[in-house]
Design a protein around this motif. Sequence first.
Motif, PDB file in Angstrom:
ATOM      1  N   HIS A 270      -6.303  -2.040  -3.735  1.00  0.00           N
ATOM      2  CA  HIS A 270      -6.320  -1.171  -2.546  1.00  0.00           C
ATOM      3  C   HIS A 270      -7.618  -0.370  -2.476  1.00  0.00           C
TER       4      HIS A 270
ATOM      5  N   SER B 205      -8.200   2.036   0.433  1.00  0.00           N
ATOM      6  CA  SER B 205      -7.307   3.167   0.687  1.00  0.00           C
ATOM      7  C   SER B 205      -7.791   4.404  -0.066  1.00  0.00           C
ATOM      8  N   SER B 206      -8.314   5.356   0.669  1.00  0.00           N
ATOM      9  CA  SER B 206      -8.823   6.565   0.016  1.00  0.00           C
ATOM     10  C   SER B 206      -7.700   7.360  -0.650  1.00  0.00           C
TER      11      SER B 206
ATOM     12  N   ARG C 170       0.755   3.916  -3.014  1.00  0.00           N
ATOM     13  CA  ARG C 170       0.274   5.282  -2.706  1.00  0.00           C
ATOM     14  C   ARG C 170       1.249   6.324  -3.253  1.00  0.00           C
TER      15      ARG C 170
ATOM     16  N   GLU D 227       0.807  -1.222   0.000  1.00  0.00           N
ATOM     17  CA  GLU D 227       0.000   0.000   0.000  1.00  0.00           C
ATOM     18  C   GLU D 227       0.837   1.268   0.000  1.00  0.00           C
TER      19      GLU D 227
END
Length: 137
Positions: free
Chosen positions: A98, A101-102, A63, A59
């Motif tokens: 993901h 995951s915002s 990201r 993640e």
Amino acid sequence: IVAVIDGMTANGGNANIQEKGCNILRRLAAYHLEIKLTIVESDGVDAVLNNMMTHSANEAVIREACSALSVLCVDKQTRTFIIQQGGVLLLENAMEIHIGSSLIQENALDALCLLSSDADSEILLTSNIIKSIKDSL
């Protein structure tokens, strides 16, 4: 810039180095067009895309990679290169893996928005981009 990209390339299996490398590239490119172009010309986009393939389940790496891509979509030539290297598919994959995951959803959507402005309609039609966007909302 070259030292960062070379370090990322030499340590492709080290997720921590990849996360930090993408973060550094994003921060360097954020406000200066010349630096963005230097990163692109120094194979920085390749390094980011390779991270997305190698560390798709991580993640933190994803990201930072999505964020870096959105900043590096500086011109049509770079956006076309990212699309040709499978960037749309990698972003869709990141959004799917993901989904919770915002930050990844937001960063990937930013990059997809920029990439879609130059993408061939055939690529957009054959991809799952609409589903990915819908699922992220």
